[in-house]
Design an enzyme around this catalytic site. Structure first.
Site, PDB file in Angstrom:
ATOM      1  N   PHE A 139       0.855  -1.187   0.000  1.00 15.15           N
ATOM      2  CA  PHE A 139       0.000   0.000   0.000  1.00 15.15           C
ATOM      3  C   PHE A 139       0.890   1.236   0.000  1.00 15.15           C
ATOM      4  O   PHE A 139       1.798   1.348   0.820  1.00 15.15           O
ATOM      5  CB  PHE A 139      -0.917   0.029   1.233  1.00 15.15           C
ATOM      6  CG  PHE A 139      -1.837   1.225   1.228  1.00 15.15           C
ATOM      7  CD1 PHE A 139      -2.989   1.230   0.457  1.00 15.15           C
ATOM      8  CD2 PHE A 139      -1.533   2.355   1.971  1.00 15.15           C
ATOM      9  CE1 PHE A 139      -3.824   2.342   0.430  1.00 15.15           C
ATOM     10  CE2 PHE A 139      -2.365   3.469   1.958  1.00 15.15           C
ATOM     11  CZ  PHE A 139      -3.515   3.457   1.178  1.00 15.15           C
ATOM     12  N   ASP A 224       9.131   2.374   1.196  1.00 14.70           N
ATOM     13  CA  ASP A 224       8.018   3.155   1.712  1.00 14.70           C
ATOM     14  C   ASP A 224       7.971   2.922   3.221  1.00 14.70           C
ATOM     15  O   ASP A 224       7.533   1.877   3.699  1.00 14.70           O
ATOM     16  CB  ASP A 224       6.715   2.697   1.035  1.00 14.70           C
ATOM     17  CG  ASP A 224       5.490   3.448   1.567  1.00 14.70           C
ATOM     18  OD1 ASP A 224       5.601   4.108   2.623  1.00 14.70           O
ATOM     19  OD2 ASP A 224       4.428   3.347   0.931  1.00 14.70           O
ATOM     20  N   LYS A 253       2.976   9.908   8.100  1.00 19.73           N
ATOM     21  CA  LYS A 253       2.326   9.437   9.335  1.00 19.73           C
ATOM     22  C   LYS A 253       3.019  10.002  10.597  1.00 19.73           C
ATOM     23  O   LYS A 253       2.848  11.163  10.891  1.00 19.73           O
ATOM     24  CB  LYS A 253       2.237   7.920   9.341  1.00 19.73           C
ATOM     25  CG  LYS A 253       1.219   7.417   8.281  1.00 19.73           C
ATOM     26  CD  LYS A 253       0.605   6.064   8.611  1.00 19.73           C
ATOM     27  CE  LYS A 253      -0.624   5.821   7.761  1.00 19.73           C
ATOM     28  NZ  LYS A 253      -0.407   4.989   6.588  1.00 19.73           N
TER      29      LYS A 253
HETATM   30  C1  LIG Z   1      -0.685   5.304   5.163  1.00 17.25           C
HETATM   31  C2  LIG Z   1       0.303   4.870   4.152  1.00 17.25           C
HETATM   32  C3  LIG Z   1       0.473   5.575   2.946  1.00 17.25           C
HETATM   33  C4  LIG Z   1      -0.416   6.726   2.542  1.00 17.25           C
HETATM   34  O1  LIG Z   1      -0.228   7.833   3.353  1.00 17.25           O
HETATM   35  P1  LIG Z   1      -1.291   9.042   3.279  1.00 17.25           P
HETATM   36  O2  LIG Z   1      -0.733  10.047   4.236  1.00 17.25           O
HETATM   37  O3  LIG Z   1      -2.606   8.484   3.662  1.00 17.25           O
HETATM   38  O4  LIG Z   1      -1.289   9.530   1.879  1.00 17.25           O
HETATM   39  C5  LIG Z   1       1.462   5.167   2.078  1.00 17.25           C
HETATM   40  N1  LIG Z   1       2.238   4.116   2.373  1.00 17.25           N
HETATM   41  C6  LIG Z   1       2.115   3.408   3.509  1.00 17.25           C
HETATM   42  C7  LIG Z   1       3.034   2.273   3.793  1.00 17.25           C
HETATM   43  C8  LIG Z   1       1.133   3.769   4.438  1.00 17.25           C
HETATM   44  O5  LIG Z   1       0.979   3.047   5.553  1.00 17.25           O
END
Ligand SMILES: *Cc1c(COP(=O)(O)O)cnc(C)c1O
Length: 408
Positions: A139, A224, A253
């Protein structure tokens, strides 16, 4: 608008129906406690989905927010600002990276990362090197490019046509990567722990193998770390515990501790491909967000902040194990540090949300990671006593789910 006129039903009246929020409305948070509009208290083991890494309204963050709020909120990228420079210095000092680009969210940080990976490959190897390899269960955000790189079809359905040149393969499967990667690959994109996809840890062997295959094919390794970063796994960034260096890393985050900010980090050599005018963001790198994040990183870098992550994890996992001995609902407890996933057994597939709802009834906020995994991602400095009372309530919630299941 009077607050008294606003309630959960207002949501259905005026909000786009892409979320289904719980019936209560939280109005105040302090540390790992939250209160709703009726005055009920909750213990927070969700941390705003791994966002409130220092709990709610941490006094030092509140101070910085107030101070910066009276100094300077926004200029434009025509000028730089001191909080952004300070934060970028901190991040580059603490990580593999030499350069930082600021955005406002994880999705935006990843969008920048994927665009940079394409641009760098074009600049250095020509137009044929554009393929991105990423993983099922991954994700990376909700922009069209980031959902396309993400490995979950449910998030792309209906939004076609999608950006091209993206291949998905199974996570933790080096043979699949060996098969898929080629000199046309510009980047391999992975989470060190596939978080939204069910809290699946990358093995160290896999991470190292990915690094080697990227090197063999001049592909960039993009980590990521939007969810795993900023202390969540017990290290400032999870790559540090995997003994692998990425070429590009994204953070968001917990970086803002609840204030929106995202960042993409990379090396000087790669950053060159994002020259003047190639990319940008109006709010990205604004002084208010950067001042807060600068304080977050400063606090996270104090040895005492992350010192408790391991023992707090052990405390939570031991309680999950106790619940499991009684009810046998988990086949596995996964994750690292304070990113914890309880993977449900076959019998409970698709029912993670039932546990979340039962926990709310007992006054505990937890999360799910897909339909089959219960996720816990509290503040990294949650007091042990809050963990103990939250886990006692969670145990009661699970008892209740089991009782309802046997009478049903
Ligand atoms: C939450 C998340 C995102 C997206 O972040 P947003 O601030 O909602 O755009 C991308 N990558 C990972 C691994 C995430 O947990």
């Amino acid at each position: 608008m009077m607050n008294d006129d606003l309630n959960r039903a207002t949501f259905d009246d005026v909000m786009v129906p892409n979320y289904a929020p719980s019936s209560i409305i939280p109005v105040k948070g302090k540390g790992s406690k939250v209160w709703d509009s009726e005055g009920n208290e909750y213990l927070d083991l969700a941390g705003g989905i791994a966002v409130n890494g220092l709990g709610h309204c941490h006094p030092e963050l509140v101070d910085v927010l107030k101070e910066q709020g009276e100094q300077l909120w926004h200029l434009s990228n025509v000028w730089t600002n001191l909080p952004a420079l300070s934060l970028a210095t901190r991040l580059t000092d603490a990580t593999f990276a030499d350069k930082v680009f600021f955005a406002n969210s994880g999705g935006e940080a990843n969008e920048a990362a994927f665009k940079l990976a394409r641009k760098y490959a074009q600049d250095n190897y020509g137009p044929e090197k554009y393929e991105i390899i990423s993983f099922f269960h991954g994700f990376h955000g909700r922009t069209l490019f980031t959902v396309s790189v993400g490995g979950q079809e449910k998030y792309t359905q209906g939004f076609e046509p999608l950006p091209q040149g993206i291949t998905h393969i199974p996570y933790n499967d080096l043979d699949a990567l060996r098969e898929a990667i080629s000199d046309k690959t510009c980047a391999v994109v992975m989470e060190p722990i596939a978080a939204e996809g069910g809290i699946i840890n990358a093995t160290e062997e896999f991470a190292k193998g990915v690094r080697e295959l990227c090197d063999q094919h001049n592909a960039l390794l993009v980590f990521d770390e939007v969810q795993t970063g900023v202390g969540r796994t017990g290290e400032l960034y999870a790559y540090m515990g995997l003994d692998v260096l990425p070429d590009i890393m994204t953070s968001a985050k917990s970086l803002g501790g609840g204030f929106p900010i995202g960042a993409m980090l990379t090396t000087t050599k790669i950053a060159k491909s994002m020259g003047i005018g190639t990319h940008g963001s109006t709010y990205g790198g604004n002084p208010l967000a950067c001042a807060v994040a600068d304080k977050v990183i400063e606090i996270m870098s104090r040895p005492e902040t992350l010192a408790g992550v391991k023992t707090k994890r052990e405390l939570i996992v031991s309680q999950l194990n106790a619940i499991n001995e009684k009810h046998g609902i988990f086949k596995e407890i996964r994750g690292k540090g304070l990113l914890i996933g309880g993977a449900l057994t076959e019998e409970w597939q698709g029912k993670a949300r039932e546990f979340l709802q039962a926990a709310m009834k007992e006054g505990v906020m937890i999360l799910i990671a897909g339909p089959n995994v219960v996720r816990i991602a509290p503040s990294l400095i949650i007091p042990d006593e809050d963990i103990r009372s939250a886990m006692e309530k969670l145990a009661i919630a699970v008892d209740n789910v089991m009782a309802a299941a046997t009478t049903a």
